[in-house]
Structure formats: C-alpha cells, structure tokens
Design an enzyme around this catalytic site. Structure first.
Site, PDB file in Angstrom:
ATOM      1  N   ASP A  50       0.819  -1.211   0.000  1.00 18.94           N
ATOM      2  CA  ASP A  50       0.000   0.000   0.000  1.00 18.94           C
ATOM      3  C   ASP A  50       0.854   1.263   0.000  1.00 18.94           C
ATOM      4  O   ASP A  50       0.532   2.236  -0.688  1.00 18.94           O
ATOM      5  CB  ASP A  50      -0.921   0.020   1.228  1.00 18.94           C
ATOM      6  CG  ASP A  50      -2.033  -1.015   1.149  1.00 18.94           C
ATOM      7  OD1 ASP A  50      -2.211  -1.618   0.076  1.00 18.94           O
ATOM      8  OD2 ASP A  50      -2.715  -1.226   2.171  1.00 18.94           O
ATOM      9  N   TYR A 371      -9.734  -7.563  -4.557  1.00 18.17           N
ATOM     10  CA  TYR A 371     -10.715  -6.497  -4.686  1.00 18.17           C
ATOM     11  C   TYR A 371     -11.410  -6.590  -6.047  1.00 18.17           C
ATOM     12  O   TYR A 371     -10.844  -7.080  -7.021  1.00 18.17           O
ATOM     13  CB  TYR A 371     -10.040  -5.137  -4.560  1.00 18.17           C
ATOM     14  CG  TYR A 371      -9.618  -4.760  -3.159  1.00 18.17           C
ATOM     15  CD1 TYR A 371      -9.283  -5.722  -2.212  1.00 18.17           C
ATOM     16  CD2 TYR A 371      -9.524  -3.429  -2.778  1.00 18.17           C
ATOM     17  CE1 TYR A 371      -8.893  -5.362  -0.937  1.00 18.17           C
ATOM     18  CE2 TYR A 371      -9.131  -3.055  -1.506  1.00 18.17           C
ATOM     19  CZ  TYR A 371      -8.816  -4.027  -0.587  1.00 18.17           C
ATOM     20  OH  TYR A 371      -8.426  -3.671   0.670  1.00 18.17           O
ATOM     21  N   GLU A 388      -9.197  -8.068  -9.198  1.00 18.69           N
ATOM     22  CA  GLU A 388      -7.828  -8.544  -9.014  1.00 18.69           C
ATOM     23  C   GLU A 388      -7.816 -10.065  -9.056  1.00 18.69           C
ATOM     24  O   GLU A 388      -8.682 -10.715  -8.464  1.00 18.69           O
ATOM     25  CB  GLU A 388      -7.280  -8.078  -7.660  1.00 18.69           C
ATOM     26  CG  GLU A 388      -7.220  -6.573  -7.493  1.00 18.69           C
ATOM     27  CD  GLU A 388      -6.782  -6.156  -6.100  1.00 18.69           C
ATOM     28  OE1 GLU A 388      -6.267  -5.045  -5.955  1.00 18.69           O
ATOM     29  OE2 GLU A 388      -6.964  -6.951  -5.145  1.00 18.69           O
TER      30      GLU A 388
END
EC number: 3.2.1.18
Length: 428
Positions: A50, A371, A388
């Site tokens: 992230d 996701y 994904e």
C-alpha cells in the site's frame, strides 16, 4: 485495441510487470451511458505494498452491443498532490450534467496506514478531479478535506474513500462511500489513537457536485471499505443498502432511509463470508428486465417462510409484505472462501429487504482473487466486473469480465436459500 465480449473469458486490463516491481491494484469501474463507455481505474504501485502506491491509471472501454474495445492505459497525473501518493479510486457519474467525478485520497510520502493510526494525526487528503467527456480529459485536482471534514479531522486518525464506484440516487444525491478511523477519546490535550476504530460513512452532494458533506459514522460495529446501492421496494420507497468489510468472518449490512445521512445498526450476513481480516467487495442494484416464472417461488413450496429483515426496523419497513420480490435486485462480488482470498463469486439477491435471500455464488474466477468492482448497464441486461486475480497471487493482474443477466440466472442455481445452504458454489 483489445476486445472483450460477453461470452469470452476474463481479459487482463492491468498486468503486473514484475513480481517485486510495478504492480496494479485496487480496481474501480463505472459505465457512462451516453458515451457507451466503461472507465476502468486502478492504482499503479512500485510494489504490491500500500505504501508504494504511485498514481492512478485509466483504461477506457468503448462498448458496441455485447463487446468492449479497450483503449491503451493512461496515467492520471492530474489526480496528484506534491509529496503525496494517490490511492483508492472512487468514480461516480452525474447523469444531469454528464460529469464523471473521480474521488481519491492523497497520503503523505510512504507512511503506512498502521503508522497513521498509531500517530493519530491524519496525513490523508480528500480530493477529486472531474471529466466532461467520459474520461478523455480531466480537470485540475480539488482538495475537499477542510470543506468536508473540517475540525472533525482531529478525531480521524486516517480515512479513505471507496475503493470502487460511488452512485447517484433517484433524488439526484451523489454518494461516495468512505470510512474513517475514529478516535473517540482524548486525555486532557492528548489523543488516544490506540482507541481508534474504523467505521463506514457516506460523503454526499445534493447540488450536482458543487459542494460536499459527510454523513454519520455507521456504528457500533467495526466496518471498513464499503459500497452502497439504492433499493426500490414494491411500494416505491427507496432504501440505501450498504455492504461493508469487517474482520468478523461475515459481511456487514446496513440500511438507510434518509439517503445515507445515517444508517440503522449494521448486522452480519451469515450468507456472505469474509476471509481472515476481510476483503473489499462490490454491490450494484438493478431492475430486472424480466422475472422468469421459475424464480417466483425461489425455494419451493416446502421451504421455510422468508424471514423479515433484521436490517430494517418494522416501523419504517417499506415492503408491504414478506416474501415478495423487490423492484430492485442486488448483485455482489467477493472472494467466496472463508480461509483465504480465492474464487471470486457473483451473488444475486432478488429480495434485498428480506433476510437470507442471497443466492449461491457463481464463481467468476477460480484461484487467487482480491478487490473487485461491478457496473450495471441499466436497461441492457449487461454487467461488467473489474477484479484482481492471478494464478499464484491475487496481485498478478486486474481483469475485466462482461456478462448478462441471463448468465447470472443460469449459474446461481435458484435464489433465496436459507442460511447455511449456499456452501456449494456454481463454477463458470
């Protein structure tokens, strides 16, 4: 340009360039009807972490009938702030003006979410850019942090929007789903960030995107990334349905009867499982083009009576009676495995205001997944899913799949199943 049809397998739109290098994550998808165009967004990262997010990227998909031709990848450098990384794309289309609003957050440097929570000092900015031409060109960035959050930001350790699409209600209100790590207590002049808990909430506009505000936190349950869909009951009353990620092994569901300003107490859906630590999921509402006769009595005459929903208290329940199909149906995408993020499933709910009405999942992708984001094409009977996936890891690619309402009905093996009966998914 790449072409995808409704009968094809999934097509990769964003592909990892190296296992320890450039990776694309966090999909968001909307459809712009006047332009017959899908807009597929993602984060470009220098790694899968992230904190290594760089900026947002876009691919435009031009639809002709049941096929989509995808234009090359485009970096959205206007969706940036100096010294910040751009994360969490959350687009919404405003039907009156034709504007596409792309919301996102900008976070200082490489600070992790954990560091943000522990420090208790919010480093995130709420921003958007907009487009008048279905994603061809974009405005300069606008920072809404002070306007929307204001002094309340001292109680937010951090926050994010989406990720995934926002919606416009029948009333015209624009809704951007979000969540914030709320710090409820101070000790004299000191924050107590270790007390911070995440709660979902809505950011909204009632003037076509000119000004924005935020609603109340959804409490008391811990809820994180969420999406919403407007459900219209048989009596014509709109209700806003929220599906939120939790760490509690099941999805949280909550309903609002005031267009998202506040939500009733969320409950866990025992038909919708979460892997450990949860995962983002997507939900859309749509009006079925036709209700097949075989779906009217979904569980058979010997099945248990459908329960009244615990989501909506009886004093304000808009449905005239239990067991009737809603004018709006829900579609939901999420990993189907309870132990890890694998086997992306599509679930159907033909009576969203009743309990235990989620179908068995149709497995859209077998293997690692993460996701996802759904888009419903009104009056077309078509749906798009951007998700994904990979063969060994979920971050290997972001793929797109186009499918029809008839495909859904043929794969979900009936609908309103009682709790515990949706354990056997339908494979693609």
């Amino acid at each position: 340009m790449e072409e995808v049809t409704s009968c094809s397998f999934s097509s990769p739109l964003f592909q990892q360039e190296d296992k320890r290098g450039v990776t694309y994550r966090i999909p968001a998808l909307i459809y712009v009807p006047p332009a017959h165009t899908f807009l597929a967004f993602a984060e470009k990262r220098s790694s899968s972490k992230d904190e290594d997010a760089l900026h947002l990227v876009l691919r435009r998909g031009l639809r002709t009938g049941q096929s989509v031709q995808w234009e090359p990848l485009k970096s959205l450098m206007k969706a940036t702030l100096p010294g910040h990384r751009t994360m969490n794309p959350c687009p919404v289309w405003e039907r009156k003006s034709g504007y596409v609003y792309l919301f996102f957050i900008c976070v200082q440097g490489h600070v992790t979410e954990r560091q943000q929570i522990m420090s208790g000092r919010n480093p995130a900015r709420l921003c958007f850019i907009c487009s008048q031409d279905a994603g061809y060109s974009w405005s300069d960035v606008r920072d809404l942090t002070e306007e929307v959050i204001g002094p309340e930001v001292t109680h937010w350790a951090t926050f994010a929007v989406g990720p995934g699409h926002g919606i416009q209600l029948q009333s015209g209100r624009l809704i951007i789903p979000a969540y914030a790590y709320y710090i409820p207590f101070w000790f004299f002049c000191f924050r107590l960030p270790y007390r911070a808990r995440p709660h979902s909430l809505m950011i909204y506009s009632d003037d076509l995107g000119a000004t924005w505000h935020h609603g109340r936190l959804i409490k008391p349950m811990v809820t994180v990334e969420c999406e919403v869909a407007e459900v219209i009951g048989k009596a014509g009353h709109p209700v806003l349905y929220c599906s939120a990620r939790t760490p509690n092994r099941h999805r949280a569901e909550a309903l609002s009867i005031d267009h998202g300003e506040c939500f009733q107490k969320p409950v866990l859906s025992h038909q919708l499982c979460e892997p450990p630590h949860g995962c983002q999921g997507s939900v859309v509402s749509f009006c079925p083009l036709e209700i097949p006769g075989g779906c009217q009595d979904l569980a058979g005459e010997d099945a248990p009576a459908i329960q009244q929903s615990p989501l909506l208290c009886s004093s304000v329940r808009p449905e005239p009676e239990a067991g009737t199909l809603s004018e709006s149906w829900l579609l939901y995408s999420h990993p189907t495995n309870k132990k890890r993020r694998v086997d992306l499933g599509i679930y159907l709910n033909q009576s969203p205001l009743e309990a235990a009405c989620w179908s068995r999942p149709w497995i859209l992708h077998c293997g690692p997944c993460g996701y996802s984001d759904l888009a419903a094409l009104e009056n077309e009977g078509l749906f798009g899913c951007l998700f994904e996936c990979g063969t060994k890891q979920e971050c290997e690619q972001i793929a797109f799949r186009l499918f029809t309402d008839r495909e859904i009905l043929s794969h979900v093996q009936g609908d309103c199943s009682t709790p515990g009966m949706n354990s056997e998914p339908s494979k693609k």
